[in-house]
Design a protein around this motif. Structure first.
Motif, short mmCIF file in Angstrom:
data_model
loop_
_atom_site.label_atom_id
_atom_site.label_comp_id
_atom_site.label_asym_id
_atom_site.label_seq_id
_atom_site.Cartn_x
_atom_site.Cartn_y
_atom_site.Cartn_z
N ILE A 180 -69.23 -11.08 9.62
CA ILE A 180 -70.76 -11.28 9.23
C ILE A 180 -71.03 -10.02 8.72
O ILE A 180 -71.57 -8.67 8.97
CB ILE A 180 -71.39 -10.78 10.77
CG1 ILE A 180 -71.52 -11.47 11.84
CG2 ILE A 180 -73.50 -10.81 10.52
CD1 ILE A 180 -71.81 -11.08 13.09
N PRO A 181 -71.83 -10.32 7.40
CA PRO A 181 -71.49 -9.01 5.79
C PRO A 181 -73.09 -8.51 6.54
O PRO A 181 -74.03 -9.43 6.88
CB PRO A 181 -72.02 -10.24 4.47
CG PRO A 181 -71.59 -11.70 5.52
CD PRO A 181 -71.73 -11.53 6.45
N GLY A 182 -72.51 -7.14 5.74
CA GLY A 182 -74.03 -6.57 6.34
C GLY A 182 -75.32 -6.66 5.99
O GLY A 182 -75.40 -7.20 4.34
N GLY A 183 -76.18 -6.93 6.25
CA GLY A 183 -77.94 -7.09 5.66
C GLY A 183 -77.66 -8.85 5.45
O GLY A 183 -79.53 -8.99 4.83
N HIS A 184 -76.55 -9.43 5.85
CA HIS A 184 -77.24 -11.04 6.13
C HIS A 184 -77.76 -11.67 7.34
O HIS A 184 -77.38 -11.07 8.68
CB HIS A 184 -75.79 -11.34 5.15
CG HIS A 184 -75.47 -11.20 4.03
ND1 HIS A 184 -74.68 -9.88 3.62
CD2 HIS A 184 -75.66 -12.04 3.19
CE1 HIS A 184 -75.16 -10.25 2.01
NE2 HIS A 184 -75.98 -11.42 1.48
N SER A 185 -78.11 -12.74 7.03
CA SER A 185 -78.16 -13.60 8.87
C SER A 185 -77.46 -14.39 8.34
O SER A 185 -75.94 -14.82 7.55
CB SER A 185 -79.54 -14.52 7.74
OG SER A 185 -81.02 -13.88 7.87
N ALA A 186 -76.71 -14.55 9.90
CA ALA A 186 -75.92 -15.77 9.89
C ALA A 186 -75.92 -16.31 11.89
O ALA A 186 -76.82 -16.10 12.22
CB ALA A 186 -74.77 -14.65 10.44
N GLY A 187 -75.36 -17.08 11.73
CA GLY A 187 -75.21 -17.92 13.14
C GLY A 187 -73.92 -17.24 13.97
O GLY A 187 -72.72 -17.38 13.22
N LEU A 188 -73.73 -17.68 14.96
CA LEU A 188 -72.08 -16.82 15.69
C LEU A 188 -72.42 -17.72 16.96
O LEU A 188 -73.28 -17.91 17.59
CB LEU A 188 -73.12 -15.12 16.39
CG LEU A 188 -73.17 -13.88 15.54
CD1 LEU A 188 -73.33 -12.50 16.25
CD2 LEU A 188 -72.97 -14.07 14.11
N ARG A 189 -70.71 -17.68 16.90
CA ARG A 189 -70.27 -17.90 17.96
C ARG A 189 -69.86 -17.01 19.02
O ARG A 189 -68.58 -16.12 18.33
CB ARG A 189 -68.88 -19.19 18.23
CG ARG A 189 -69.39 -20.35 17.23
CD ARG A 189 -69.51 -21.63 17.86
NE ARG A 189 -69.75 -22.71 17.04
CZ ARG A 189 -71.27 -23.26 17.26
NH1 ARG A 189 -71.65 -22.70 18.27
NH2 ARG A 189 -70.86 -24.06 16.78
#
Length: 114
Positions: free
Chosen positions: A75-84
């Motif tokens: 997960i890049p720092g400062g970015h939005s993401a979806g996690l499993r």
């Protein structure tokens, strides 16, 4: 070293945990062990964040990261993401999202013992 923190916005119908990362990259294989809450208080320009403490101790293994419509290893720092995520604590996260008040934020954290 800063703790790795991920702010949770919601959980998608397919179980993907949606939110945004703090400032430190979080690699796949990391284990989130704390669910914490913060609240914004005051008004601009005097707004500040108040730590409301630990909501639950969890043990959620990060197994996959979706960022910009592709699976990535971190997960890049400062970015939005979806996690499993897999493991103990998903129910606590769901309950906390359902009872979340206005101006509150939920954070999954990888905290090392101090």
């Amino acid at each position: 070293m800063r703790d790795m923190c991920f702010s949770v916005d919601h959980i998608a119908d397919d179980g993907l945990v949606i939110g945004r990362n703090g400032y430190v990259d979080i690699p796949v294989g990391s284990v989130f062990n704390v669910l914490a809450k913060e609240k914004l208080v005051g008004d601009l320009p005097d707004i500040r964040s108040v730590d409301l403490g630990v909501v639950a101790e969890v043990r959620l293994l990060l197994t996959e990261v979706w960022c910009y419509r592709r699976s990535v290893d971190v997960i890049p720092g400062g970015h939005s993401a979806g996690l499993r995520l897999e493991g103990a604590g998903i129910d606590s996260l769901k309950r906390s999202l359902q009872t979340q008040q206005s101006r509150e934020a939920l954070w999954l954290r990888v905290q090392e013992a101090r």
